[in-house]
Scaffold this motif. Structure first.
Motif, mmCIF file in Angstrom:
data_model
loop_
_atom_site.group_PDB
_atom_site.id
_atom_site.type_symbol
_atom_site.label_atom_id
_atom_site.label_comp_id
_atom_site.label_asym_id
_atom_site.label_seq_id
_atom_site.Cartn_x
_atom_site.Cartn_y
_atom_site.Cartn_z
ATOM 1 N N TYR A 453 1.101 -0.810 0.314
ATOM 2 C CA TYR A 453 0.129 0.297 -0.163
ATOM 3 C C TYR A 453 0.811 0.907 0.035
ATOM 4 O O TYR A 453 0.563 2.450 -0.930
ATOM 5 N N ARG A 454 1.575 1.556 0.865
ATOM 6 C CA ARG A 454 3.386 2.931 0.954
ATOM 7 C C ARG A 454 3.669 2.557 -0.568
ATOM 8 O O ARG A 454 3.551 3.767 -1.433
ATOM 9 N N ASP A 455 3.942 1.747 -1.170
ATOM 10 C CA ASP A 455 4.379 1.823 -2.480
ATOM 11 C C ASP A 455 3.371 2.186 -3.943
ATOM 12 O O ASP A 455 3.614 3.129 -4.359
ATOM 13 N N LYS A 457 1.009 4.257 -2.381
ATOM 14 C CA LYS A 457 0.457 5.319 -2.146
ATOM 15 C C LYS A 457 -0.838 5.712 -2.329
ATOM 16 O O LYS A 457 -1.337 6.613 -2.302
ATOM 17 N N ASP A 458 -1.404 4.509 -1.939
ATOM 18 C CA ASP A 458 -2.582 4.221 -1.017
ATOM 19 C C ASP A 458 -2.892 4.657 -0.222
ATOM 20 O O ASP A 458 -2.921 3.854 1.104
ATOM 21 N N ARG A 459 -3.313 5.777 0.430
ATOM 22 C CA ARG A 459 -3.480 6.327 2.130
ATOM 23 C C ARG A 459 -4.600 5.680 2.348
ATOM 24 O O ARG A 459 -4.327 5.213 4.154
ATOM 25 N N ILE A 488 5.911 11.106 2.120
ATOM 26 C CA ILE A 488 5.835 10.518 0.236
ATOM 27 C C ILE A 488 4.658 10.875 -0.046
ATOM 28 O O ILE A 488 3.143 12.203 0.837
ATOM 29 N N ARG A 489 3.849 11.092 -0.878
ATOM 30 C CA ARG A 489 3.049 12.001 -1.757
ATOM 31 C C ARG A 489 1.518 11.141 -2.315
ATOM 32 O O ARG A 489 1.763 9.896 -3.191
ATOM 33 N N TRP A 490 0.945 10.692 -1.531
ATOM 34 C CA TRP A 490 -0.474 10.265 -1.602
ATOM 35 C C TRP A 490 -1.117 10.931 -3.168
ATOM 36 O O TRP A 490 -1.472 11.856 -3.183
ATOM 37 N N LYS A 491 -2.022 9.451 -3.424
ATOM 38 C CA LYS A 491 -2.770 9.196 -4.251
ATOM 39 C C LYS A 491 -4.458 9.744 -4.493
ATOM 40 O O LYS A 491 -4.889 9.990 -4.667
#
Length: 492
Positions: A453-455, A457-459, A488-491
């Motif tokens: 989930y981190r890779d 970027k799914d907050r 981290i730039r979340w989507k």
């Protein structure tokens, strides 16, 4: 006046009176039976009275008309009027049953019906029942067409038809070769395999094998049925002769090779397989027979050596995991699994080495990897499992590669109770993200899910998963650190 003896005999013989006998037809009891028969004879001509009818006829003396006492008195009065003279010479024998007047349970209708009202007495038909007469229906004569069943003069067409219908038939009348072949052709034209086989069995008994083989060459359908029949009854020798006469050398070689199944002793079977190497097999079949001989030869050597080592107690592997069965006559994959289990790491020069077996019998990379993985995972040898997938490039860097999907490897490891750390390592190697998350959730690999989930970027998914782990656990704290990371730039 006194008569002499001759005069007395003449007097009695000329007299109209007869001497008393127990068979006298004029006695009271006989007349009573005749009265009963007369009543029963007209029963069918009289309509049945209603059983519930309570009206009862009585005579002038007050006795019910039709009762037993009334019938007896009527009969006795008629006898008295005609037998007064006889009563003077012989005593009267009273055979009528003595029944009280008011206890009679019979009426005229009961005499016709043959049953009592009250059920206290039996009817006349029950008391004086006559022997029943059994009637037999005459046996009808069978039609003339059916008498042909007992005649064996049938044509081949009629015989085949009777065989199909399950009727009586005989093949013995077909004695000449021409008649037998006509019968076989008719059976083939009927397209009935059972009939064809039955005719072939008769031909097998009544013809020489040379004549039968010669005629079957031109009859392909009958030939196929005959070959199948010989295979079913396992007449291998006759099959080999048939294939030889048909010039089907490859089939003949295969049938001869099949005889090894009947040999129990391993050394004799090995020698038999060696003799089969010279038979005219096809190229593929020849390779198979060669591999079979080589495999059995190696199995005999490995079995003898391992049996000795196990009995001496020299190897720890045999102490910890005793052998449950012999390796003799086992398939090649079973032999490879056995070698990976008990002889892993041996040099390539030994017969029992997995690498030697792989090279000798041309086992593919996928098959070798799956077999070796199952054996080493069974022993919990995770270092050996890791070495199966680790490769080095020309720069010296290591990387895990596999000819099969890593999701299959994860399933094999999980079936052998691999620890979570080992499972996580191989779940991480699955390329598809959704499949990776699904496997991680299935086997509870929390770190893999969090990192995925981190890779991605799914907050939002990471927040949802935080609610599924235990609060204060290492996984919970890891999720908190990732969510608080501002780089981290979340989507979402």
């Amino acid at each position: 006046m006194i008569r002499g003896k001759p005069d007395e005999d003449e007097y009695w013989n000329s007299s109209k009176f007869k001497a008393f006998t127990f068979d006298d037809e004029d006695d009271d009891f006989t007349r009573l039976k005749e009265s009963k028969r007369a009543v029963n004879s007209i029963r069918s001509l009289v309509e049945e009275e209603d059983e519930e009818d309570d009206v009862e006829k009585v005579s002038w003396s007050g006795e019910p008309v039709g009762s037993i006492s009334w019938s007896v008195k009527e009969t006795a009065s008629s006898i008295r009027s005609t037998g007064e003279v006889r009563d003077q010479s012989f005593p009267k024998i009273n055979t009528a049953p003595s029944l009280p007047k008011n206890s009679s349970g019979y009426s005229l209708s009961s005499l016709f019906k043959g049953k009592a009202k009250t059920g206290s007495f039996q009817s006349f038909s029950e008391s004086f029942g006559e022997t029943s007469i059994r009637n037999y229906a005459p046996e009808l004569r069978k039609p003339k067409s059916e008498y042909k069943d007992y005649v064996s003069d049938w044509t081949p067409e009629e015989t085949v038809k009777r065989m199909q219908q399950g009727k009586v038939y005989s093949l013995e009348k077909f004695r000449s070769l021409q008649d037998k072949l006509l019968l076989l052709d008719e059976a083939v034209n009927a397209h009935d395999g059972n009939v064809i086989t039955a005719v072939l069995i008769y031909l097998k008994k009544s013809l020489s094998k040379e004549n039968l083989f010669r005629e079957l060459i031109t009859r392909e359908i009958a030939l196929r049925h005959y070959i199948h029949f010989l295979k079913e009854i396992e007449e291998q020798k006759l099959l080999v002769e048939l294939f030889k006469s048909l010039d089907r050398t490859e089939d003949m070689a295969l049938m001869q090779y099949r005889d090894h199944l009947n040999i129990r002793d391993e050394n004799k079977r090995r020698d038999f397989l060696k003799s089969c190497l010279s038979l005219p097999f096809s190229p593929d079949d020849a390779t198979h027979v060669q591999d079979h001989y080589t495999l059995l030869e190696r199995q005999i050597i490995i079995e003898a050596n391992d049996k000795q080592v196990e009995s001496s107690g020299q190897a720890d592997i045999f102490k910890k995991y005793p052998r449950k069965a012999s390796i003799l006559n086992m398939p090649i994959i079973t032999t490879l699994y056995y070698s990976c289990f008990y002889h892993y790491g041996e040099s390539d020069g030994t017969y029992s080495s997995p690498a030697n077996i792989r090279k000798t019998f041309r086992i593919s990379d996928k098959q070798f990897l799956l077999t070796c993985l199952g054996a080493r995972a069974k022993l919990k040898a995770w270092f050996d499992v890791d070495a199966l997938f680790t490769t080095k490039n020309w720069l010296g860097y290591t990387k895990k590669r596999s000819p099969i999907g890593f999701h299959r490897i994860v399933d094999i490891l999980q079936k052998n109770n691999a620890p979570v750390q080992v499972l996580q390592e191989y779940v991480n190697l699955v390329e598809d993200a959704e499949q990776k998350i699904s496997l991680a959730q299935k086997y509870k690999c929390h770190d893999v899910i969090i990192n995925t989930y981190r890779d991605l970027k799914d907050r939002q998914q990471l927040i949802v998963y935080r609610g599924k782990v235990e609060r204060g656990s290492s996984e919970y704290r890891k999720i908190e650190e990732i969510l608080s990371n501002s780089q981290i730039r979340w989507k979402n």
